[in-house]
Write a protein that holds these residues in place. Structure first.
Motif, PDB file in Angstrom:
ATOM      1  N   ASN A 142       0.773  -1.242   0.000  1.00 47.24           N
ATOM      2  CA  ASN A 142       0.000   0.000   0.000  1.00 47.24           C
ATOM      3  C   ASN A 142       0.805   1.293   0.000  1.00 47.24           C
ATOM      4  O   ASN A 142       0.239   2.359  -0.261  1.00 47.24           O
ATOM      5  CB  ASN A 142      -0.929   0.016   1.217  1.00 47.24           C
ATOM      6  N   LEU A 143       2.085   1.221   0.302  1.00 47.27           N
ATOM      7  CA  LEU A 143       2.867   2.450   0.370  1.00 47.27           C
ATOM      8  C   LEU A 143       3.013   3.072  -1.013  1.00 47.27           C
ATOM      9  O   LEU A 143       3.282   2.376  -1.996  1.00 47.27           O
ATOM     10  CB  LEU A 143       4.253   2.147   0.948  1.00 47.27           C
ATOM     11  N   GLU A 144       2.807   4.376  -1.091  1.00 49.57           N
ATOM     12  CA  GLU A 144       3.005   5.075  -2.362  1.00 49.57           C
ATOM     13  C   GLU A 144       4.483   5.083  -2.724  1.00 49.57           C
ATOM     14  O   GLU A 144       5.350   5.075  -1.859  1.00 49.57           O
ATOM     15  CB  GLU A 144       2.518   6.527  -2.254  1.00 49.57           C
ATOM     16  N   LYS A 145       4.752   5.119  -4.024  1.00 49.63           N
ATOM     17  CA  LYS A 145       6.139   5.186  -4.464  1.00 49.63           C
ATOM     18  C   LYS A 145       6.771   6.504  -4.028  1.00 49.63           C
ATOM     19  O   LYS A 145       6.113   7.538  -3.988  1.00 49.63           O
ATOM     20  CB  LYS A 145       6.216   5.055  -5.988  1.00 49.63           C
ATOM     21  N   ALA A 146       8.048   6.440  -3.716  1.00 52.14           N
ATOM     22  CA  ALA A 146       8.768   7.649  -3.322  1.00 52.14           C
ATOM     23  C   ALA A 146       8.857   8.609  -4.506  1.00 52.14           C
ATOM     24  O   ALA A 146       8.904   8.196  -5.666  1.00 52.14           O
ATOM     25  CB  ALA A 146      10.168   7.288  -2.840  1.00 52.14           C
ATOM     26  N   ILE A 147       8.867   9.892  -4.208  1.00 50.04           N
ATOM     27  CA  ILE A 147       9.013  10.905  -5.246  1.00 50.04           C
ATOM     28  C   ILE A 147      10.410  10.802  -5.848  1.00 50.04           C
ATOM     29  O   ILE A 147      11.404  10.635  -5.139  1.00 50.04           O
ATOM     30  CB  ILE A 147       8.771  12.307  -4.664  1.00 50.04           C
ATOM     31  N   THR A 148      10.483  10.891  -7.166  1.00 54.31           N
ATOM     32  CA  THR A 148      11.755  10.733  -7.871  1.00 54.31           C
ATOM     33  C   THR A 148      12.125  12.013  -8.615  1.00 54.31           C
ATOM     34  O   THR A 148      11.369  12.987  -8.628  1.00 54.31           O
ATOM     35  CB  THR A 148      11.667   9.576  -8.880  1.00 54.31           C
ATOM     36  N   ALA A 149      13.280  11.964  -9.260  1.00 55.10           N
ATOM     37  CA  ALA A 149      13.761  13.119 -10.020  1.00 55.10           C
ATOM     38  C   ALA A 149      12.743  13.554 -11.073  1.00 55.10           C
ATOM     39  O   ALA A 149      12.531  14.751 -11.298  1.00 55.10           O
ATOM     40  CB  ALA A 149      15.093  12.778 -10.684  1.00 55.10           C
TER      41      ALA A 149
END
Length: 431
Positions: free
Chosen positions: A305-312
């Motif tokens: 369920n965790l959202e993906k981390a923000i990336t470049a």
């Protein structure tokens, strides 16, 4: 009888809220919980007679007509009081800064607001009504604000927290006592536990988030575990931490979580475990279940369920302003001034990235009387770039480790965007 109560296992913010609630409701009697959080014991012991809290056992003989609840809106956290009297006709008023939580008291009057400390909310009401308080109560209240805002460093700190702190100082709050009351570890076992857990931490990368886990089995329940996890969280600096403590007597498991990111919402994560608190500081108590099974369910929930981390790719500027390698340094200087930028990627006539030029390079060229020379004679050709899928933590490390302010984002050999320190700063202000 009219009473003021706070959540079970009263902490400093709970006690501070009860103290100020008494000024707003002078005919109400404050009632103490059967449990006092270790962080609050020193203060409570010193001010015990001044506080004048009555024991909950005294409620058994009384007709409770009105209840003021502070620092919670969850029935389970005040159940120890309500089990002692018939509350079917009781009027309930709540002061609680946990605005993300649903209330278990649908008929109650609720005062709420987004403040770092619950005590702040009541302090504001005292200020609005020009109510003076004693120096002892001012010290207790200021301690509560310092404690629940993490010395004014937590993300939910508001200008109101600072305003009431100034108000409490005006009425004689003793900052030396405050400093003594908010020390991290009050018990010797907390320090021992801290060192043991530090040696058994497990780091996991879940969808780009760097998360620390700790599982620890204990014979019986112990207080003050949150302070241990908080200290580890501050030292190790992960995106989030979850301390899972299993107790044999009685069989139960406590999950304590801390987060630095908006997209790691601890209320949502711990809701399936019956938890609550704040989006970045929450806990849960699971009864009659093996600790390892609780730990497994937590890990499974995060993985799914965790959202993906923000990336470049999420924060980069796609419409990149570039300069040509054949421009003169003077032309580049004028261009920088027009665009109000401090640096730009340098491209050749084919549009390929060949270098980076900054204001510092232009200043060096001006000192050497080289403003008529082409940009390619002054630009940096040793390029540091990144891919679009690296995380913000990696971007931060690249920028600061290399002392650069501009990071081109490359995809399939072409520049697809750029990240500057300003982009990073905007992101850090958002999380």
């Amino acid at each position: 009888m009219k009473i003021i109560v706070g959540h079970t296992n009263m902490d400093l913010d709970c006690i501070g809220s009860m103290v100020l609630a008494r000024y707003l409701h002078p005919d109400f009697v404050p009632v103490m919980s059967n449990l006092i959080h270790p962080s609050a014991r020193n203060l409570y012991n010193l001010y015990q007679y001044h506080l004048g809290f009555v024991h909950s056992d005294e409620l058994k003989k009384e007709n409770i007509t009105d209840v003021v609840i502070v620092d919670t809106r969850s029935f389970s956290r005040v159940k120890e009081y309500f089990d002692l009297f018939d509350s079917s006709q009781t009027k309930i008023e709540i002061y609680d800064h946990h605005i993300a939580e649903e209330s278990d008291f649908p008929e109650a009057i609720i005062h709420q607001g987004s403040y770092g400390s619950n005590t702040t909310m009541l302090g504001l009401k005292l200020m609005e009504n020009n109510i003076a308080i004693s120096d002892k109560d001012a010290t207790i209240a200021l301690t509560a604000v310092f404690s629940d805002t993490g010395n004014f460093t937590h993300d939910n700190v508001s200008d109101s927290d600072f305003a009431v702190a100034s108000y409490f100082l005006k009425f004689g709050a003793d900052i030396k006592l405050v400093n003594n009351f908010i020390k991290s570890f009050r018990e010797e076992y907390q320090l021992s536990l801290f060192h043991e857990i530090m040696n058994t931490l497990v780091w996991q990368n879940i969808k780009g988030h760097q998360i620390i886990f700790s599982y620890y089995a204990m014979e019986k329940q112990a207080a003050g575990l949150a302070a241990v996890i908080e200290e580890i969280f501050n030292i190790e600096n992960p995106d989030a931490i979850f301390g899972v403590f299993h107790f044999e007597k009685p069989q139960s498991t406590v999950i304590i979580g801390r987060s630095r990111k908006n997209n790691i919402d601890l209320i949502e994560i711990l809701k399936p475990f019956g938890g609550g608190g704040h989006p970045k500081a929450a806990s849960a108590l699971v009864k009659k279940e093996e600790g390892r099974e609780v730990f497994r369910r937590l890990l499974e929930f995060l993985t799914l369920n965790l959202e993906k981390a923000i990336t470049a790719k999420d924060i980069m500027t796609s419409n990149v302003v570039t300069i040509n390698e054949n421009w003169s340094l003077l032309e580049a200087s004028v261009f920088f001034e027009e665009k109000n930028i401090s640096g730009a990627p340098v491209v050749n006539d084919k549009g390929d990235l060949v270098g980076m030029l900054t204001l510092r390079d232009i200043m060096n060229g001006r000192k050497k009387n080289q403003m008529s020379l082409p940009v390619k004679a002054n630009m940096k050709t040793k390029l540091i770039t990144c891919s679009p899928d690296i995380t913000m933590r990696e971007i931060e490390n690249i920028l600061f480790a290399n002392g650069i302010g501009h990071l081109p984002v490359m995809e399939d050999g072409k520049m697809s965007g750029i990240i500057t320190r300003s982009d990073l700063l905007r992101f850090l202000q958002m999380i």
